[in-house]
Design a protein around this motif. Structure first.
Motif, PDB file in Angstrom:
ATOM      1  N   ALA A 467      53.220  -8.698  89.933  1.00  0.00           N
ATOM      2  CA  ALA A 467      53.929  -7.448  89.641  1.00  0.00           C
ATOM      3  C   ALA A 467      53.262  -6.273  90.316  1.00  0.00           C
ATOM      4  O   ALA A 467      53.930  -5.312  90.724  1.00  0.00           O
ATOM      5  N   GLU A 468      51.948  -6.324  90.463  1.00  0.00           N
ATOM      6  CA  GLU A 468      51.241  -5.229  91.108  1.00  0.00           C
ATOM      7  C   GLU A 468      51.544  -5.152  92.599  1.00  0.00           C
ATOM      8  O   GLU A 468      51.423  -4.096  93.206  1.00  0.00           O
ATOM      9  N   GLU A 469      51.930  -6.285  93.184  1.00  0.00           N
ATOM     10  CA  GLU A 469      52.188  -6.306  94.625  1.00  0.00           C
ATOM     11  C   GLU A 469      53.667  -6.182  94.973  1.00  0.00           C
ATOM     12  O   GLU A 469      54.026  -5.548  95.960  1.00  0.00           O
ATOM     13  N   VAL A 470      54.536  -6.813  94.190  1.00  0.00           N
ATOM     14  CA  VAL A 470      55.955  -6.848  94.562  1.00  0.00           C
ATOM     15  C   VAL A 470      56.840  -6.187  93.520  1.00  0.00           C
ATOM     16  O   VAL A 470      58.061  -6.118  93.717  1.00  0.00           O
ATOM     17  N   GLY A 471      56.275  -5.715  92.415  1.00  0.00           N
ATOM     18  CA  GLY A 471      57.083  -5.105  91.369  1.00  0.00           C
ATOM     19  C   GLY A 471      57.386  -6.082  90.257  1.00  0.00           C
ATOM     20  O   GLY A 471      57.493  -7.299  90.471  1.00  0.00           O
ATOM     21  N   GLY A 472      57.520  -5.537  89.047  1.00  0.00           N
ATOM     22  CA  GLY A 472      57.697  -6.391  87.883  1.00  0.00           C
ATOM     23  C   GLY A 472      58.974  -7.195  87.901  1.00  0.00           C
ATOM     24  O   GLY A 472      58.981  -8.376  87.538  1.00  0.00           O
ATOM     25  N   ARG A 473      60.051  -6.588  88.334  1.00  0.00           N
ATOM     26  CA  ARG A 473      61.316  -7.319  88.314  1.00  0.00           C
ATOM     27  C   ARG A 473      61.307  -8.487  89.293  1.00  0.00           C
ATOM     28  O   ARG A 473      61.728  -9.599  88.963  1.00  0.00           O
ATOM     29  N   GLU A 586      66.571  -2.262  93.187  1.00  0.00           N
ATOM     30  CA  GLU A 586      65.318  -2.940  93.512  1.00  0.00           C
ATOM     31  C   GLU A 586      64.149  -2.085  93.033  1.00  0.00           C
ATOM     32  O   GLU A 586      64.231  -0.860  93.020  1.00  0.00           O
ATOM     33  N   PRO A 587      63.033  -2.704  92.627  1.00  0.00           N
ATOM     34  CA  PRO A 587      61.902  -1.928  92.137  1.00  0.00           C
ATOM     35  C   PRO A 587      61.295  -1.076  93.241  1.00  0.00           C
ATOM     36  O   PRO A 587      61.261  -1.464  94.409  1.00  0.00           O
ATOM     37  N   THR A 588      60.830   0.106  92.861  1.00  0.00           N
ATOM     38  CA  THR A 588      60.219   1.001  93.848  1.00  0.00           C
ATOM     39  C   THR A 588      58.748   0.715  94.027  1.00  0.00           C
ATOM     40  O   THR A 588      58.108   1.294  94.885  1.00  0.00           O
ATOM     41  N   THR A 589      58.195  -0.224  93.209  1.00  0.00           N
ATOM     42  CA  THR A 589      56.757  -0.480  93.298  1.00  0.00           C
ATOM     43  C   THR A 589      56.410  -1.480  94.380  1.00  0.00           C
ATOM     44  O   THR A 589      55.252  -1.668  94.701  1.00  0.00           O
ATOM     45  N   ASP A 601      61.533 -12.588 101.133  1.00  0.00           N
ATOM     46  CA  ASP A 601      60.672 -13.620 101.713  1.00  0.00           C
ATOM     47  C   ASP A 601      59.204 -13.327 101.422  1.00  0.00           C
ATOM     48  O   ASP A 601      58.444 -14.218 101.039  1.00  0.00           O
ATOM     49  N   VAL A 602      58.818 -12.073 101.621  1.00  0.00           N
ATOM     50  CA  VAL A 602      57.429 -11.689 101.393  1.00  0.00           C
ATOM     51  C   VAL A 602      57.067 -11.842  99.923  1.00  0.00           C
ATOM     52  O   VAL A 602      56.025 -12.397  99.570  1.00  0.00           O
ATOM     53  N   ALA A 603      57.939 -11.354  99.048  1.00  0.00           N
ATOM     54  CA  ALA A 603      57.651 -11.419  97.608  1.00  0.00           C
ATOM     55  C   ALA A 603      57.559 -12.858  97.125  1.00  0.00           C
ATOM     56  O   ALA A 603      56.679 -13.207  96.326  1.00  0.00           O
ATOM     57  N   ALA A 604      58.454 -13.714  97.598  1.00  0.00           N
ATOM     58  CA  ALA A 604      58.416 -15.116  97.185  1.00  0.00           C
ATOM     59  C   ALA A 604      57.096 -15.759  97.597  1.00  0.00           C
ATOM     60  O   ALA A 604      56.482 -16.516  96.827  1.00  0.00           O
ATOM     61  N   GLY A 605      56.638 -15.464  98.809  1.00  0.00           N
ATOM     62  CA  GLY A 605      55.366 -16.013  99.267  1.00  0.00           C
ATOM     63  C   GLY A 605      54.195 -15.518  98.454  1.00  0.00           C
ATOM     64  O   GLY A 605      53.281 -16.271  98.113  1.00  0.00           O
ATOM     65  N   VAL A 606      54.198 -14.226  98.108  1.00  0.00           N
ATOM     66  CA  VAL A 606      53.096 -13.654  97.329  1.00  0.00           C
ATOM     67  C   VAL A 606      53.008 -14.309  95.959  1.00  0.00           C
ATOM     68  O   VAL A 606      51.944 -14.754  95.513  1.00  0.00           O
ATOM     69  N   VAL A 607      54.135 -14.364  95.257  1.00  0.00           N
ATOM     70  CA  VAL A 607      54.119 -14.874  93.883  1.00  0.00           C
ATOM     71  C   VAL A 607      53.810 -16.367  93.853  1.00  0.00           C
ATOM     72  O   VAL A 607      53.028 -16.841  93.026  1.00  0.00           O
ATOM     73  N   ALA A 608      54.407 -17.139  94.760  1.00  0.00           N
ATOM     74  CA  ALA A 608      54.125 -18.577  94.795  1.00  0.00           C
ATOM     75  C   ALA A 608      52.660 -18.840  95.119  1.00  0.00           C
ATOM     76  O   ALA A 608      52.040 -19.744  94.546  1.00  0.00           O
ATOM     77  N   ALA A 671      48.767 -15.547 106.708  1.00  0.00           N
ATOM     78  CA  ALA A 671      47.347 -15.771 106.441  1.00  0.00           C
ATOM     79  C   ALA A 671      46.774 -14.716 105.507  1.00  0.00           C
ATOM     80  O   ALA A 671      45.956 -15.031 104.633  1.00  0.00           O
ATOM     81  N   ASP A 672      47.169 -13.463 105.670  1.00  0.00           N
ATOM     82  CA  ASP A 672      46.625 -12.411 104.816  1.00  0.00           C
ATOM     83  C   ASP A 672      47.004 -12.631 103.360  1.00  0.00           C
ATOM     84  O   ASP A 672      46.178 -12.475 102.450  1.00  0.00           O
ATOM     85  N   THR A 673      48.263 -12.979 103.114  1.00  0.00           N
ATOM     86  CA  THR A 673      48.693 -13.247 101.742  1.00  0.00           C
ATOM     87  C   THR A 673      47.945 -14.443 101.179  1.00  0.00           C
ATOM     88  O   THR A 673      47.511 -14.431 100.018  1.00  0.00           O
ATOM     89  N   ALA A 674      47.794 -15.480 101.978  1.00  0.00           N
ATOM     90  CA  ALA A 674      47.070 -16.658 101.513  1.00  0.00           C
ATOM     91  C   ALA A 674      45.636 -16.308 101.154  1.00  0.00           C
ATOM     92  O   ALA A 674      45.106 -16.767 100.133  1.00  0.00           O
ATOM     93  N   ARG A 675      44.993 -15.491 101.967  1.00  0.00           N
ATOM     94  CA  ARG A 675      43.612 -15.084 101.692  1.00  0.00           C
ATOM     95  C   ARG A 675      43.521 -14.299 100.389  1.00  0.00           C
ATOM     96  O   ARG A 675      42.612 -14.511  99.588  1.00  0.00           O
ATOM     97  N   ARG A 676      44.453 -13.382 100.166  1.00  0.00           N
ATOM     98  CA  ARG A 676      44.401 -12.572  98.948  1.00  0.00           C
ATOM     99  C   ARG A 676      44.660 -13.418  97.710  1.00  0.00           C
ATOM    100  O   ARG A 676      43.965 -13.314  96.708  1.00  0.00           O
ATOM    101  N   ALA A 677      45.664 -14.260  97.794  1.00  0.00           N
ATOM    102  CA  ALA A 677      46.035 -15.049  96.620  1.00  0.00           C
ATOM    103  C   ALA A 677      44.977 -16.083  96.280  1.00  0.00           C
ATOM    104  O   ALA A 677      44.724 -16.364  95.097  1.00  0.00           O
ATOM    105  N   ALA A 678      44.358 -16.654  97.299  1.00  0.00           N
ATOM    106  CA  ALA A 678      43.377 -17.718  97.083  1.00  0.00           C
ATOM    107  C   ALA A 678      41.974 -17.223  97.397  1.00  0.00           C
ATOM    108  O   ALA A 678      41.149 -17.955  97.948  1.00  0.00           O
ATOM    109  N   ALA A 679      41.695 -15.965  97.010  1.00  0.00           N
ATOM    110  CA  ALA A 679      40.390 -15.379  97.337  1.00  0.00           C
ATOM    111  C   ALA A 679      39.249 -16.213  96.788  1.00  0.00           C
ATOM    112  O   ALA A 679      38.176 -16.299  97.390  1.00  0.00           O
TER     113      ALA A 679
END
Length: 920
Positions: A467-473, A586-589, A601-608, A671-679
């Motif tokens: 939610a902090e990255e792609v918005g709560g909804r 759409e959420p503004t966050t 596409d980006v949000a799905a990758g981040v959350v997954a 790669a950046d998303t993968a690094r952040r999610a799997a820090a």
């Protein structure tokens, strides 16, 4: 009140004994066959709603499935002559399942799922206002039910000894539950009710030809064809509706297709079936809406029905009109590969207890028949009970529940089966990585919040952090997709499936919207009703989430979850008519820019990736990926994911015989998303190892097993170089050393002495030398940097370090195993120690006059007597015997060929020589 219907329920005769048991002990085990009224009459009697004489007591009934909870509440309301809970205002009977609550201040008997009960216990351990809890269908051994029982026993022992607890089932381990529910007064009483008066005949109907046993999710199509044939046979031979049990939605669909033109309406009951279909089947109505008699127990009217069902129809409810059961004999159970972080359902033989439950469906209203699609001999080999879920499932949610309860390792919980140590350790690793527990396993404040969100802890982490990255909804919508896996036809691209669900008007899309809204509200309130402090129980009018998670593994048949007996609909609200499309902006966050499709596409990758960080995967070939966990994964042919450089894999399974996991649902990421999610999986530093036949020293950055970047390391630590060389020796063997002839001969001599004399002479086999390489190869090994340095080691000098110098025996090497021995001619001939016995190869004339065979270390040598040309003429270990007998034939054969050499008639007295006869 339906007094006639109540009077016909056989369990009524056991109620007095049950009440006495509760008054005396506070706990009891109720065993009542199917159709006796265990689920519906007993709660009404315990609540005081039947006679009206005693005080009204609040009763909580916990069911393992949502469909059973709704049906039980509807049936009890009908027995009391009241409106069904979902049809009017909350009356004395209500129910609460995830996302739906039909209960209020007047509710006396409330039916809940076991997941809802667990959440309620975590918020209000005393269960304020509840007098009795009934754990129904406890034989199924679902993890939520076992956990709820343990928590309730803890509550009785510490907070509310007056709370009454009943474990109820038709087929269960009564003795085990009795011991578990017992107290200082002994085991809990077991109350048994007489069965219904309707007999069920058993027809054994095995396939005419052998079929392949189930393997993973695969069921032999020949067996499904046979099941369809047995259904047609049952329709021809018996009256009434047919209830057919199959392991999953895929098998149901296949058999439904085979039953075209069977002359009956074919209905499908499973977790993904719309609520309207489920309710119609259980209420005795067809999909066309025709009534099937009065109330939920009425006889089916009109045409005949064939109900194809998973185990949701196995217990706790009656399917009106059913007189025949066809049982495929298969069930689904969870399996977890903790090493790879993958879970799946597998098809197994149904237990004997499940088969009895299924057969009982045929005799609920009248005499019936069960057709079993296996032989009587096979039946005797089936397991007695289903495998307890705690022994085979992912325990991450259980571990978080235990931690929030205050017992991180669950050692203080009263459980029929303890959780496996390995599964608990894997669960704690996940919880620690997402910040849900501290280093001692205790729940953190964040862990408490994650637990209250009502989804698997992995998905709760993805919801909160996403939610902090792609918005709560957006986060809530994607997590809703992951918590109930989309239908197969939605495809394997998570973002595309998300867009399909938004547009969809099917039952799944309706459930998905409802769950997404629930998650968004729960996220905003921190998992509590708005304005509710953490220490205050949530108001009863708040829909309560179940805790049973979907662990991110596709079942292959359209069902999901960690147990085959709990399909999707039992963890998520059954489908209702699809609401109007969501018009909210759409959420503004969301921090991402670009088109809506790109943001999806980006949000799905981040959350997954946040949900399953160890499954972020980098491409290593067309359609082939390597996950951070180290497991290889492949996408299906034609998948839009095949060309992606990175994937966030949400759903994958690995068949037992496959080298790679199969990607079932994933999102394209970077790669950046993968690094952040799997820090937590990121690591970097010097790596020195044996790679492709030599030492490789590099500075490497990794994401788990995925190598992100590397550069050569100029100066590696000597100790790590030494370790790499030792690893090379272990992997490739002693061939890495360049063995000189002298080195090989010394090794053979030492091997002979170890074999003959034992200690202190060292073992010099390949395995032994590799094991002690750090000892006998020093100091050369510490100075080596690469493979070529190993080839320069002097093996004679190195082996010499293994000699028993400390005992002084090393000085006797030449005495015990001489390299050469002197023969009668004066020559010093080398011994060969390469075989089982030392070999002395010498020309025959050099041994004249020697009667006794030479010995080394007490062992006679094997003498190879050579011709003057150096070819073997005879082999003997007894020279005296050879001179007396064998020599004559050798002399006769060779004297003509070698006339210049002496061939005396009596070699035992002849002069040994290395020369030929003098010329005459």
């Amino acid at each position: 009140m339906r007094t006639d219907a109540l009077a016909q329920l056989p369990v009524r005769t056991a109620v007095p004994a049950l009440l006495r048991a509760l008054d005396e002990h506070g706990t009891a085990v109720l065993c009542a066959p199917p159709g006796t009224g265990k689920t519906t009459l007993v709660p009404l009697a315990l609540a005081g709603l039947l006679d009206g004489a005693g005080p009204v007591r609040r009763v909580l009934v916990a069911e393992p499935r949502r469909i059973a909870a709704r049906a039980a509440a509807r049936r009890m309301a009908w027995l009391l002559g009241e409106t069904a809970p979902e049809a009017g205002g909350p009356g004395r009977i209500g129910f609460t399942v995830r996302g739906e609550r039909r209960a209020g201040p007047r509710t006396v008997v409330e039916v809940v799922t076991t997941g809802v009960l667990l959440q309620r216990l975590q918020r209000d351990p005393e269960l304020t206002g509840v007098d009795t809890v009934i754990l129904d269908e406890c034989h199924e051994r679902h993890l939520d039910a076992d956990t709820a029982a343990a928590f309730l026993l803890d509550v009785r022992a510490t907070l509310r000894p007056e709370l009454r607890l009943i474990a109820a089932s038709a087929t269960t381990d009564a003795a085990g539950w009795s011991r578990l529910l017992g107290s200082g007064d002994g085991d809990a009483p077991v109350v048994e009710a007489e069965g219904a008066s309707h007999p069920v005949a058993v027809v054994w109907a095995p396939p005419p030809r052998p079929v392949r046993p189930p393997h993973g999710m695969r069921v032999d199509p020949a067996l499904l064809g046979h099941v369809a044939a047995v259904v047609r046979r049952a329709l021809a031979e018996r009256a009434g509706d047919v209830l057919c049990f199959l392991p999953g939605v895929g098998e149901i669909a296949r058999v439904a297709g085979l039953l075209g033109g069977c002359g009956a309406e074919v209905l499908q009951v499973h977790g993904r079936a719309p609520a309207a279909v489920q309710d119609a089947v259980l209420a005795g109505r067809t999909r066309a809406g025709g009534a099937a008699g009065e109330g939920p127990a009425g006889d089916a009217g009109g045409g005949r029905r064939v109900v194809l069902a998973t185990s949701v129809a196995e217990s706790s409810l009656t399917v009106p009109g059913v007189r025949v059961v066809v049982d495929s004999g298969l069930a689904r159970e969870p399996r977890t590969d903790h090493a790879r972080g993958l879970s799946s359902l597998t098809t197994v033989r149904a237990s004997q207890a499940a088969a009895r439950q299924r057969a009982g469906r045929a005799g609920r209203e009248a005499p019936g028949t069960v057709y079993r699609c296996w032989s009587e001999a096979e039946d005797a080999r089936a397991p007695r009970w289903p495998a307890p879920e705690i022994a085979v499932a992912d325990l991450t949610a259980f571990a978080l529940q235990a931690a929030c309860w205050g017992d991180p390792d669950a050692s203080g919980l009263a459980l029929l089966d303890p959780p496996p140590g390995g599964a608990m350790a894997a669960a704690r690793e996940v919880l620690t990585a997402i910040g849900a527990v501290d280093e001692r396993g205790r729940a953190t404040e964040r862990g408490g919040r994650l637990a209250r969100l009502g989804v698997h802890p992995r998905l709760a982490r993805a919801l909160v952090d996403g939610a902090e990255e792609v918005g709560g909804r957006r986060a809530a919508e994607i997590v809703a997709l992951l918590s109930e896996e989309p239908p197969r036809e939605y495809g394997d691209d998570l973002a595309a499936a998300w867009r399909t669900a938004r547009r969809g008007q099917d039952g799944y899309a309706a459930r998905w919207r409802q769950e997404a809204r629930r998650l968004e509200r729960a996220l905003a309130s921190g998992g509590r009703a708005p304005g509710t402090p953490a220490t205050t129980p949530a108001p009863d009018n708040r829909p309560e989430p179940a805790t049973a998670p979907h662990t991110g593994t596709r079942t292959g048949t359209g069902t999901a979850g960690t147990h085959p007996d709990r399909p999707v609909s039992d963890r998520h609200t059954p489908g209702t008519p699809a609401p109007a499309p969501d018009k909210r902006p759409e959420p503004t966050t969301a921090p991402h820019t670009g088109t809506g499709t790109h943001r999806d596409d980006v949000a799905a990758g981040v959350v997954a990736a946040l949900a399953f960080p160890e499954r972020v995967a980098r491409a290593r070939g067309e359609g082939s990926f390597l996950m951070a966990s180290g497991t290889a994964a492949e996408t299906a042919e034609g998948s839009p994911l095949r060309g992606a450089p990175w994937l966030a894999v949400a759903v994958a399974d690995r068949p037992a015989t496959a080298a790679s996991a199969r990607v079932r649902l994933a999102a394209v990421t970077d790669a950046d998303t993968a690094r952040r999610a799997a820090a937590a999986l990121c690591s970097g530093g010097a790596e020195v190892g044996w790679v492709d036949g030599d030492v490789v020293a590099r500075e490497v950055t990794r994401l788990g097993a995925i190598e992100l970047a590397s550069r050569p390391l100029a100066a590696a630590e000597p100790g790590r170089l030494r370790a790499a060389l030792l690893a090379g020796l272990r992997r490739e063997g002693l061939e890495l050393l360049r063995w000189s002839a002298d080195g090989l001969r010394l090794r053979q001599r030492l091997a002979f002495l170890h074999r003959v004399l034992g200690d202190p002479w060292p073992e010099v086999s390949d395995a032994a030398l590799v094991e002690r390489a750090g000892e006998w190869l020093e100091p050369e090994l510490s100075a080596a940097r690469r493979r070529a340095d190993l080839e320069r080691i002097d093996t004679v000098a190195a082996l010499g370090r293994l000699l028993p110098w400390a005992t002084g025996e090393a000085a006797r090497l030449e005495e015990l195993a001489p390299e050469r021995i002197e023969v009668p001619s004066g020559s010093r001939v080398r011994l060969d120690y390469g075989g089982d016995q030392p070999v002395l190869a010498v020309k025959l004339q050099e041994m004249f006059g020697l009667a006794d065979t030479p010995r080394v270390a007490g062992v006679p040598v094997l003498v190879h007597l050579l011709s003057p040309a150096g070819r073997p003429a005879a082999v003997t270990a007894d020279l005296a015997s050879f001179w007396r007998g064998g020599y004559r034939s050798v002399r006769a054969e060779l004297r003509g060929r070698y006339p210049k050499h002496p061939w005396p008639e009596d070699p035992s007295t002849a002069q040994p020589t290395r020369r030929t006869n003098p010329r005459r």
